[in-house]
Design a protein around this motif. Structure first.
Motif, short mmCIF file in Angstrom:
data_model
loop_
_atom_site.label_atom_id
_atom_site.label_comp_id
_atom_site.label_asym_id
_atom_site.label_seq_id
_atom_site.Cartn_x
_atom_site.Cartn_y
_atom_site.Cartn_z
N ALA A 4 0.84 -1.20 0.00
CA ALA A 4 0.00 0.00 0.00
C ALA A 4 0.87 1.24 0.00
O ALA A 4 0.57 2.24 -0.67
CB ALA A 4 -0.93 -0.01 1.21
N THR A 5 1.99 1.19 0.72
CA THR A 5 2.92 2.31 0.76
C THR A 5 3.43 2.63 -0.64
O THR A 5 3.48 3.79 -1.05
CB THR A 5 4.11 1.98 1.70
N CYS A 6 3.79 1.61 -1.38
CA CYS A 6 4.30 1.80 -2.74
C CYS A 6 3.21 2.36 -3.65
O CYS A 6 3.47 3.27 -4.44
CB CYS A 6 4.84 0.48 -3.28
N LYS A 7 2.01 1.85 -3.54
CA LYS A 7 0.91 2.36 -4.36
C LYS A 7 0.65 3.83 -4.07
O LYS A 7 0.44 4.64 -4.98
CB LYS A 7 -0.35 1.54 -4.13
N TYR A 8 0.66 4.20 -2.79
CA TYR A 8 0.50 5.62 -2.42
C TYR A 8 1.63 6.45 -3.00
O TYR A 8 1.41 7.56 -3.49
CB TYR A 8 0.47 5.79 -0.91
N GLY A 9 2.85 5.93 -2.92
CA GLY A 9 4.00 6.65 -3.46
C GLY A 9 3.88 6.87 -4.95
O GLY A 9 4.16 7.97 -5.45
N ILE A 10 3.45 5.86 -5.67
CA ILE A 10 3.27 5.97 -7.12
C ILE A 10 2.21 7.03 -7.42
O ILE A 10 2.42 7.91 -8.26
CB ILE A 10 2.89 4.61 -7.73
N GLY A 27 2.62 21.12 -2.42
CA GLY A 27 2.55 20.96 -0.98
C GLY A 27 2.01 19.61 -0.54
O GLY A 27 1.15 19.01 -1.21
N LEU A 28 2.49 19.18 0.60
CA LEU A 28 2.05 17.91 1.19
C LEU A 28 0.55 17.91 1.43
O LEU A 28 -0.14 16.92 1.14
CB LEU A 28 2.81 17.67 2.50
N LYS A 29 0.02 19.01 1.95
CA LYS A 29 -1.41 19.09 2.25
C LYS A 29 -2.24 18.92 0.99
O LYS A 29 -3.23 18.20 0.98
CB LYS A 29 -1.72 20.42 2.93
N GLU A 30 -1.82 19.58 -0.10
CA GLU A 30 -2.55 19.47 -1.37
C GLU A 30 -2.57 18.03 -1.87
O GLU A 30 -3.62 17.51 -2.27
CB GLU A 30 -1.92 20.37 -2.42
N ILE A 31 -1.41 17.39 -1.85
CA ILE A 31 -1.33 16.00 -2.32
C ILE A 31 -2.20 15.10 -1.46
O ILE A 31 -2.98 14.29 -1.97
CB ILE A 31 0.13 15.50 -2.29
N SER A 32 -2.10 15.26 -0.16
CA SER A 32 -2.86 14.45 0.78
C SER A 32 -4.36 14.60 0.57
O SER A 32 -5.10 13.61 0.54
CB SER A 32 -2.48 14.85 2.22
N GLU A 33 -4.81 15.84 0.42
CA GLU A 33 -6.25 16.09 0.25
C GLU A 33 -6.76 15.57 -1.08
O GLU A 33 -7.81 14.94 -1.15
CB GLU A 33 -6.53 17.58 0.39
N LYS A 34 -6.02 15.85 -2.15
CA LYS A 34 -6.47 15.44 -3.49
C LYS A 34 -6.50 13.92 -3.64
O LYS A 34 -7.39 13.37 -4.29
CB LYS A 34 -5.58 16.03 -4.58
N LEU A 35 -5.51 13.24 -3.05
CA LEU A 35 -5.42 11.79 -3.22
C LEU A 35 -6.03 11.01 -2.06
O LEU A 35 -6.05 9.78 -2.09
CB LEU A 35 -3.95 11.38 -3.41
N ILE A 37 -4.93 10.55 1.00
CA ILE A 37 -3.91 9.75 1.69
C ILE A 37 -3.61 10.46 3.00
O ILE A 37 -3.37 11.68 2.99
CB ILE A 37 -2.62 9.63 0.84
N PRO A 38 -3.62 9.77 4.13
CA PRO A 38 -3.32 10.44 5.41
C PRO A 38 -1.99 11.19 5.35
O PRO A 38 -0.96 10.64 4.93
CB PRO A 38 -3.26 9.28 6.41
N GLN A 39 -2.02 12.45 5.76
CA GLN A 39 -0.86 13.33 5.61
C GLN A 39 0.39 12.82 6.32
O GLN A 39 1.47 12.85 5.71
CB GLN A 39 -1.23 14.74 6.10
N PRO A 40 0.31 12.32 7.58
CA PRO A 40 1.55 11.85 8.22
C PRO A 40 2.17 10.65 7.48
O PRO A 40 3.39 10.56 7.35
CB PRO A 40 1.11 11.45 9.63
N TYR A 41 1.32 9.75 7.01
CA TYR A 41 1.79 8.58 6.27
C TYR A 41 2.42 9.02 4.95
O TYR A 41 3.50 8.56 4.57
CB TYR A 41 0.60 7.65 6.04
N LEU A 42 1.76 9.93 4.26
CA LEU A 42 2.26 10.43 2.99
C LEU A 42 3.60 11.14 3.17
O LEU A 42 4.51 10.98 2.35
CB LEU A 42 1.24 11.37 2.34
#
Length: 146
Positions: A4-10, A27-35, A37-42
């Motif tokens: 799952a980590t790799c899929k999120y990374g891709i 930004g991390l927040k933008e990526i997290s919100e759009k995808l 994906i939990p921000q700390p994990y991302l």
């Protein structure tokens, strides 16, 4: 097959690559919100990719990430290798030992010879898919859909 980590990374790297300005921070927040994906994990995933010299990371209020490797050169295999490593492609499912791809007739398990070609095919597939091609196929500068 992939963690799952790799899929999120891709997904995150494709999202970053889809941005029109390649050297501007996403930004991390933008990526997290759009995808979604939990921000700390991302954050941990993207830091791994930054340490592996796939992404550039900038801290601070205008910080974020951008590709260090051009999208035309960066493949899915590069991301998989950075996050999961080659274990899926190189290890035996039964013994856990490294497969002997150079001498397939000397396979140590009953699955080795049958799976060998499939593993090679998958590795070739992931190595042939550049981020530029994926972004282009998804509609150019639009973020890649989930």
């Amino acid at each position: 097959m992939l963690s799952a980590t790799c899929k999120y990374g891709i997904r995150a790297v494709i999202f970053i690559a889809s941005k029109p300005e390649q050297k501007s921070n996403t930004g991390l927040k933008e990526i997290s919100e759009k995808l979604k994906i939990p921000q700390p994990y991302l954050a941990k995933i993207l830091q791994v990719l930054a340490r592996k010299k796939i992404l550039h990371s900038t801290k601070g209020p205008h910080g974020g990430f951008y590709l260090l490797v051009p999208a035309s050169k960066l493949t899915l295999m590069d991301i998989i290798d950075a996050i999961d490593g080659r274990n899926f492609f190189d290890s035996c499912y039964i013994t856990g030992e490294k497969c002997n791809f150079d001498h397939p007739v000397d396979g140590v398990c009953v699955l080795h010879n049958d799976l060998r070609m499939e593993k090679v095919r998958l590795e070739t597939f992931f190595s042939s898919k550049t981020l530029e091609a994926i972004v282009s196929q998804s509609g150019g500068d639009q973020p890649v859909k989930n």
